[in-house]
Design a protein around this motif. Structure first.
Motif, PDB file in Angstrom:
ATOM      1  N   VAL A 405     -21.785 -19.250 -28.206  1.00 20.76           N
ATOM      2  CA  VAL A 405     -21.361 -19.954 -26.992  1.00 20.76           C
ATOM      3  C   VAL A 405     -22.290 -19.581 -25.851  1.00 20.76           C
ATOM      4  CG1 VAL A 405     -19.530 -20.266 -25.269  1.00 20.76           C
ATOM      5  CG2 VAL A 405     -18.933 -20.045 -27.680  1.00 20.76           C
ATOM      6  N   VAL A 406     -22.756 -20.583 -25.114  1.00 18.90           N
ATOM      7  CA  VAL A 406     -23.539 -20.357 -23.906  1.00 18.90           C
ATOM      8  C   VAL A 406     -22.939 -21.211 -22.797  1.00 18.90           C
ATOM      9  CG1 VAL A 406     -25.225 -22.147 -24.504  1.00 18.90           C
ATOM     10  CG2 VAL A 406     -25.845 -20.343 -22.878  1.00 18.90           C
ATOM     11  N   LYS A 407     -22.861 -20.650 -21.598  1.00 16.39           N
ATOM     12  CA  LYS A 407     -22.301 -21.406 -20.477  1.00 16.39           C
ATOM     13  C   LYS A 407     -22.978 -20.975 -19.182  1.00 16.39           C
ATOM     14  CE  LYS A 407     -18.374 -18.295 -19.665  1.00 16.39           C
ATOM     15  NZ  LYS A 407     -16.906 -18.218 -19.515  1.00 16.39           N
ATOM     16  N   ALA A 408     -22.915 -21.860 -18.182  1.00 19.63           N
ATOM     17  CA  ALA A 408     -23.554 -21.592 -16.895  1.00 19.63           C
ATOM     18  C   ALA A 408     -22.827 -22.369 -15.808  1.00 19.63           C
ATOM     19  CB  ALA A 408     -25.029 -21.986 -16.938  1.00 19.63           C
ATOM     20  N   GLU A 409     -22.861 -21.812 -14.594  1.00 18.67           N
ATOM     21  CA  GLU A 409     -22.296 -22.489 -13.424  1.00 18.67           C
ATOM     22  C   GLU A 409     -23.175 -22.192 -12.213  1.00 18.67           C
ATOM     23  OE1 GLU A 409     -17.805 -22.596 -13.102  1.00 18.67           O
ATOM     24  OE2 GLU A 409     -18.011 -20.869 -14.451  1.00 18.67           O
TER      25      GLU A 409
END
Length: 562
Positions: A405-409
């Protein structure tokens, strides 16, 4: 079954027997005919008895097979041993449900678990229950729950226990600077929440006290309430809320703290949510979710305890802040191995807290080095005066591929101000701050992180087998990392004059391991390396970080979730 024709035969024989005797008595026949008739009746009786014996044998074999299956089922689902208590009834239907160990799955929520009456009954039906005095006692979704048989009345009690310990390394200060609160070894009761959920059908009330201390272990002034709200869940996949609540905004903040990849949120999401969506904030609004999208909006007011300092009618009371939050998220692509998340979050404080005596409205942003073992903030924007409103908005992006899982904001924070010509001449004005993070996670063993459609965010990994080294089971283990930047520097904060604090910037590299022996317990280990620029002033932050500071932290957390 071959014996089915027996029942018509028996009925026919019974009718025949009932009719023959009167006929024999009434007819004028000789003794030979009577003896022949009696012999025929005796033969029929013997044949009928043989068929009854055959039927009983077949029924006995069927009953033995059923009992053997029942004994095997109960042997794998034994609940307790010892004498049976009178007045205690076990729900036979529940005992026959094929349920796995309760420690398998994902952690329960860190807050009151608000769901519809329909969903509550479905969750209850999946978990083991015991009937005591007409009440059902069980652990739906891993949380202790007592309910009536139809689930109309229910009380649930949970726990979110987070105990942190660790320290800082390489925190020597520059000449003339104060070291700050950076102990080599310290502890902190980060969260000690006990969620109480009261239900009547689709009406749900949550009361969750929090005895945790945030950043300061044992501080008597810390907030003691996480939430106290009333919810209606009777509309399809919708929860309407009023009361003290923590509105969901940003992907990171929408996750339960029991599911976090790292011990703490990225600093930028903490700052954004606290504009108008922090813990125990008066809220009025709701959320709606489907399998492919999620949306929520709330009107917000003061936080719990916001007026606790008022001691009289003329004590410079502060007008309560007013604001709102909005978040929408979707899953444009979903498959067995891939889950794509996109979204946007926005918050606004359109009436910041105002001192009614002076009319002063101010705002400042800051934060710790993303570990809650210090009271010292190296990051700070400085104080902005004459503030009209504060807002923030930004995109969310996440991708799951199998167990990765990879996420960014990214978020921009805007501060609008009412300033005079003299202030503008000094270089002061509206302010823009921003920040972002990128996080990656891989589940080494156990079920990988999955998308939680009810939160519009990724959840914790799943434990497929409880910790049992004797049989080669080790729970779930994940490796995680994050890069986080908060840029709170803007010359418009206090102008270009020498010695003014116009904020600074913080960058944090983080890595960690999370081990789940079962769904209820977790051990976390985080290492942070942080770099914070100086502000070159003599204010409270400048005394500690006038020229910039680098440092490291190593921290662990033990977690219990019910």
């Amino acid at each position: 079954m071959r014996c089915k024709p027996l029942f018509p035969t028996i009925a026919f024989t019974t009718m025949l027997l009932s009719g023959i005797a009167p006929v024999a008595q009434a007819a004028s026949v000789d003794d030979a005919e009577i003896r022949a008739l009696r012999a025929e009746m005796a033969s029929m009786r013997r044949e009928m008895q043989q068929q009854i014996v055959t039927l009983r044998s077949q029924l006995a074999k069927t009953d033995a097979a059923q009992k053997q299956a029942t004994r095997g089922h109960h042997a794998s689902r034994q609940i307790s041993s010892g004498p049976v208590e009178h007045g205690v009834q076990f729900d036979d239907a529940a005992l026959h449900k094929p349920i796995g160990p309760s420690g398998v799955g994902t952690p329960p929520s860190d807050r009151g678990d608000t769901m519809s009456w329909k969903d509550f009954r479905a969750a209850t039906a999946k978990d083991e229950e015991v009937r005591v005095g007409g009440m059902n006692i069980g652990f739906p979704k891993g949380r202790f729950t007592v309910s009536t048989e139809d689930g109309a009345y229910a009380l649930s009690i949970g726990l979110a226990f987070h105990e942190d310990f660790g320290g800082f390394m390489g925190m020597s200060s520059a000449p003339g600077q104060t070291r700050g609160d950076f102990s080599g070894l310290t502890e902190n009761a980060r969260r000690l929440r006990i969620p109480f959920t009261f239900r009547y059908k689709d009406w749900v009330a949550n009361v969750t006290p929090d005895f945790g201390a945030g950043n300061v272990d044992g501080a008597t002034t810390d907030q003691t309430l996480y939430e106290a709200n009333l919810n209606y869940t009777g509309l399809h996949n919708t929860i309407l809320t009023v009361g003290y609540f923590q509105p969901r905004v940003t992907e990171e903040d929408s996750e339960s703290s029991n599911d976090f990849m790292m011990m703490e949120r990225p600093n930028i999401t903490n700052v954004v949510r606290n504009i108008s969506a922090g813990d125990a904030r008066f809220s009025l609004g709701g959320l709606h979710y489907e399998k492919r999208w999620w949306i929520a909006a709330y009107f917000t007011g003061q936080s719990f305890g916001g007026r606790s300092g008022y001691t009289g009618p003329n004590q410079n009371q502060t007008n309560n802040p007013l604001g709102g939050t909005f978040r929408v998220a979707g899953r444009p692509f979903v498959s067995k191995d891939v889950d794509l998340h996109v979204g946007i979050s926005a918050v606004s404080s359109f009436r910041p807290a105002t001192n009614s005596a002076t009319g002063a409205r101010s705002y400042s942003a800051g934060g710790n080095p993303e570990v809650a073992l210090t009271t010292t903030n190296l990051l700070g924007s400085g104080t902005m005066t004459n503030v009209d409103s504060v807002w923030a908005a930004g995109p969310e992006l996440g991708l799951r591929w199998k167990k990765f899982v990879v996420k960014a904001e990214y978020y921009n924070i805007g501060v609008t101000r009412s300033l005079g010509a003299v202030d503008y001449a000094k270089g002061m004005g509206n302010v823009n701050l921003d920040g972002y993070y990128v996080a990656a996670n891989y589940t080494l063993f156990g079920k990988g992180r999955a998308y939680n459609e009810k939160e519009g965010a990724f959840g914790a990994p799943g434990v497929e087998h409880e910790f049992d080294p004797k049989h080669g089971y080790w729970g779930a283990l994940e490796l995680t990392g994050r890069y986080s930047v908060s840029d709170f520097h803007d010359v418009a904060i206090n102008g270009t004059a020498p010695g003014k604090n116009n904020g600074n910037q913080q960058t944090v590299w983080s890595g960690g391991l999370n081990w789940y022996p079962n769904r209820h317990f977790r051990v976390m280990l985080d290492f942070n390396h942080f770099m914070v620029s100086g502000n070159g002033t003599g204010d409270s932050i400048g005394v500690i970080n006038g020229y910039g500071r680098d440092g490291n932290s190593l921290a662990a957390r033990v977690q219990a979730a019910f």
